[in-house]
Scaffold this motif. Structure first.
Motif, PDB file in Angstrom:
ATOM      1  N   ILE A 252     -76.043 -65.388 -40.896  1.00  0.00           N
ATOM      2  CA  ILE A 252     -76.394 -65.250 -41.422  1.00  0.00           C
ATOM      3  C   ILE A 252     -77.402 -64.672 -42.701  1.00  0.00           C
ATOM      4  O   ILE A 252     -77.257 -65.037 -43.951  1.00  0.00           O
ATOM      5  N   LEU A 253     -77.060 -63.854 -42.436  1.00  0.00           N
ATOM      6  CA  LEU A 253     -77.775 -62.373 -43.227  1.00  0.00           C
ATOM      7  C   LEU A 253     -76.471 -61.931 -43.512  1.00  0.00           C
ATOM      8  O   LEU A 253     -76.320 -60.793 -44.974  1.00  0.00           O
ATOM      9  N   ASP A 254     -75.178 -61.726 -43.271  1.00  0.00           N
ATOM     10  CA  ASP A 254     -74.632 -60.877 -43.664  1.00  0.00           C
ATOM     11  C   ASP A 254     -73.907 -61.892 -45.045  1.00  0.00           C
ATOM     12  O   ASP A 254     -73.234 -62.296 -45.815  1.00  0.00           O
ATOM     13  N   GLY A 255     -73.930 -61.139 -46.576  1.00  0.00           N
ATOM     14  CA  GLY A 255     -73.851 -61.323 -47.613  1.00  0.00           C
ATOM     15  C   GLY A 255     -72.585 -62.075 -47.954  1.00  0.00           C
ATOM     16  O   GLY A 255     -71.676 -62.583 -48.846  1.00  0.00           O
ATOM     17  N   PHE A 256     -71.320 -60.762 -47.226  1.00  0.00           N
ATOM     18  CA  PHE A 256     -70.067 -60.460 -47.142  1.00  0.00           C
ATOM     19  C   PHE A 256     -69.022 -62.464 -46.674  1.00  0.00           C
ATOM     20  O   PHE A 256     -68.730 -63.062 -47.349  1.00  0.00           O
ATOM     21  N   LEU A 257     -69.404 -62.857 -45.436  1.00  0.00           N
ATOM     22  CA  LEU A 257     -69.205 -64.105 -44.760  1.00  0.00           C
ATOM     23  C   LEU A 257     -69.705 -64.834 -45.824  1.00  0.00           C
ATOM     24  O   LEU A 257     -69.144 -66.584 -45.625  1.00  0.00           O
ATOM     25  N   LEU A 258     -70.643 -64.901 -46.016  1.00  0.00           N
ATOM     26  CA  LEU A 258     -71.579 -65.794 -46.638  1.00  0.00           C
ATOM     27  C   LEU A 258     -70.998 -66.124 -48.425  1.00  0.00           C
ATOM     28  O   LEU A 258     -70.406 -67.536 -48.606  1.00  0.00           O
ATOM     29  N   PRO A 273     -79.607 -79.958 -36.740  1.00  0.00           N
ATOM     30  CA  PRO A 273     -81.020 -80.248 -37.191  1.00  0.00           C
ATOM     31  C   PRO A 273     -81.808 -79.256 -36.616  1.00  0.00           C
ATOM     32  O   PRO A 273     -83.228 -79.090 -37.135  1.00  0.00           O
ATOM     33  N   SER A 274     -81.392 -77.865 -36.067  1.00  0.00           N
ATOM     34  CA  SER A 274     -81.849 -76.619 -35.954  1.00  0.00           C
ATOM     35  C   SER A 274     -82.083 -76.482 -37.549  1.00  0.00           C
ATOM     36  O   SER A 274     -83.094 -75.834 -37.858  1.00  0.00           O
ATOM     37  N   GLU A 302     -81.696 -70.953 -32.721  1.00  0.00           N
ATOM     38  CA  GLU A 302     -80.703 -71.909 -32.077  1.00  0.00           C
ATOM     39  C   GLU A 302     -79.286 -71.715 -33.586  1.00  0.00           C
ATOM     40  O   GLU A 302     -78.385 -71.975 -33.377  1.00  0.00           O
ATOM     41  N   PHE A 303     -80.422 -71.770 -34.459  1.00  0.00           N
ATOM     42  CA  PHE A 303     -79.632 -72.015 -35.779  1.00  0.00           C
ATOM     43  C   PHE A 303     -78.563 -71.080 -36.210  1.00  0.00           C
ATOM     44  O   PHE A 303     -77.484 -70.596 -36.771  1.00  0.00           O
ATOM     45  N   SER A 304     -79.326 -69.654 -36.102  1.00  0.00           N
ATOM     46  CA  SER A 304     -78.161 -68.465 -36.233  1.00  0.00           C
ATOM     47  C   SER A 304     -77.165 -68.652 -35.222  1.00  0.00           C
ATOM     48  O   SER A 304     -75.619 -68.054 -35.878  1.00  0.00           O
ATOM     49  N   THR A 305     -76.707 -68.903 -34.133  1.00  0.00           N
ATOM     50  CA  THR A 305     -76.561 -69.112 -33.345  1.00  0.00           C
ATOM     51  C   THR A 305     -74.737 -69.890 -33.377  1.00  0.00           C
ATOM     52  O   THR A 305     -73.688 -69.544 -33.833  1.00  0.00           O
ATOM     53  N   TRP A 306     -75.506 -70.960 -34.375  1.00  0.00           N
ATOM     54  CA  TRP A 306     -74.321 -72.245 -34.599  1.00  0.00           C
ATOM     55  C   TRP A 306     -73.645 -71.605 -35.587  1.00  0.00           C
ATOM     56  O   TRP A 306     -71.918 -71.199 -35.895  1.00  0.00           O
ATOM     57  N   MET A 307     -74.711 -70.929 -37.097  1.00  0.00           N
ATOM     58  CA  MET A 307     -73.599 -69.980 -38.257  1.00  0.00           C
ATOM     59  C   MET A 307     -72.620 -69.262 -37.307  1.00  0.00           C
ATOM     60  O   MET A 307     -72.134 -69.208 -38.164  1.00  0.00           O
TER      61      MET A 307
END
Length: 399
Positions: A252-258, A273-274, A302-307
């Motif tokens: 979630i903090l990886d600018g390249f991937l985002l 939902p998370s 939960e959300f960082s894992t989903w991302m």
């Protein structure tokens, strides 16, 4: 995971990066796209101004492939604009086409084509946010005056004379337009001695105007702000750690991937939902409230894992460069809650401790405005690329 209150909050967060008047080293449209998506993920509604949506070429490239000018970038923000995930604040209920036409008459820089303004109107009209131009202009003017007056306190010689001349000009303008101040700066420079002291003083005047320009709209709309963190937040000596998790997925903090994530996958992300719980709990913290800390930790986990799973799923067979980044990244994300010992205010942080010097990882602090220097880039020095990756999201202006 569910939160019955998560959908009740509708706090708007203004993104200051979509701004041509700041010293913001955006390397590419993909770089800006990563920041836009990152802050949409963590906000109920991400807000940009009408001028910013029109006059920032890199933002236009993210909306329409015709504006990309051959850049290799995903021009796919349209679904986020048309759904209201990103909203445009428009002056006095005007259309963007009307704003664009007026700017063309004033010879504003980077005015887009009429067809682009019409396209933006079609995308955003249903979710537009209206503001009073006179009120924002007054806030802009008073902000410039305040920052310039601060500069005169310890100034002397040509520096003081230059800033005082700028103050005299600003006080005589009603309304004050940024372009008018820029034109004054150029005229003053040409008529002056051209000394280094004058040039530096004019640069400081310009940065002060840019900072006031960034602050005026969210101040009037009562919006939070997402900005570069050009000033350090309170030192460890003035804070205590309330909780910390150090082994979360880092994607979630990886600018390249985002920057490369297809918008279709991103639309899935904002419906999780998370994510809704995370946005609600961080919003409570920004407003000076007491978030539900166990629920907040569960949501960010939960959300960082989903991302992270989504990055793997999306890029596994379609993007060799992104897959290489995923395969080679062994960093983990840290999430922490701290409390300011002076004010009692809570702050949240997301960072990658092992990523010093890593150009692709973002670093986030979420604070309310009772925290010293919580005003994002209130220091008006020029920003470097590292500072632009260090983000702060604050609560709405008060007082």
């Amino acid at each position: 995971m569910t939160d019955q209150h998560a959908r009740l909050s509708s706090e708007k967060v203004y993104l200051s990066d979509v701004e041509i008047h700041r010293q913001s080293p955006l390397a590419s449209a993909e770089d800006l796209r990563a920041r836009v998506l990152f802050h949409v993920l963590l906000s109920d509604t991400l807000l940009v101004g009408d001028s910013q949506s029109l006059n920032t070429p890199l933002f236009r490239a993210l909306v329409s492939s015709r504006e990309a000018g051959g850049r290799s970038v995903r021009s796919d923000l349209a679904p986020l604009l048309s759904s209201g995930r990103i909203r445009v604040a428009c002056r006095d209920g005007q259309t963007l086409r009307a704003v664009r036409d007026a700017q063309e008459l004033r010879q504003v820089e980077h005015v887009p084509s009429a067809s682009y303004a019409d396209l933006m109107d079609r995308m955003t009209r249903a979710h537009a946010v209206t503001y009073s131009f006179d009120t924002v202009a007054a806030a802009f003017t008073s902000g410039v005056i305040r920052l310039l007056e601060e500069q005169t306190r310890n100034a002397a010689g040509e520096t003081r004379k230059t800033v005082e001349a700028a103050l005299e000009f600003v006080r005589g303008q009603e309304p004050l337009y940024f372009k008018a101040l820029r034109d004054w700066e150029e005229s003053f420079r040409n008529a002056s001695s051209g000394s280094t002291e004058v040039v530096l003083a004019l640069a400081a005047v310009d940065r002060a105007a840019g900072e006031s320009y960034r602050q005026a709209l969210p101040q009037v709309l009562g919006a939070g702000t997402a900005a570069p963190r050009s000033l350090e937040l309170p030192a460890a000596a003035t804070t205590r750690t309330v909780l910390e998790r150090t082994t979360l997925p880092v994607g979630i903090l990886d600018g390249f991937l985002l920057g490369r994530l297809p918008v279709e996958a991103f639309l899935e992300a904002v419906e999780q939902p998370s994510r809704s719980v995370l946005v609600h709990q961080l919003g409570s913290l920004r407003r000076g409230g007491q978030p539900d800390l166990p629920q907040l930790v569960e949501a960010v986990t939960e959300f960082s894992t989903w991302m992270q799973e989504t990055f793997v799923r999306v890029f596994r067979d379609t993007d060799e460069r992104a897959r290489a980044v995923l395969d080679g990244n062994r960093n983990l994300m840290r999430f922490g809650i701290s409390q300011d010992s002076l004010t009692g205010a809570l702050g949240a942080g997301l960072d990658v401790p092992a990523a010093d010097g890593d150009e692709d990882h973002l670093d986030l602090r979420v604070v309310d405005r009772s925290v010293p220097v919580a005003d994002g880039a209130a220091g008006i020095g020029e920003l470097d690329a590292r500072q632009m990756r260090q983000r702060v999201i604050t609560g709405a202006y008060v007082g």
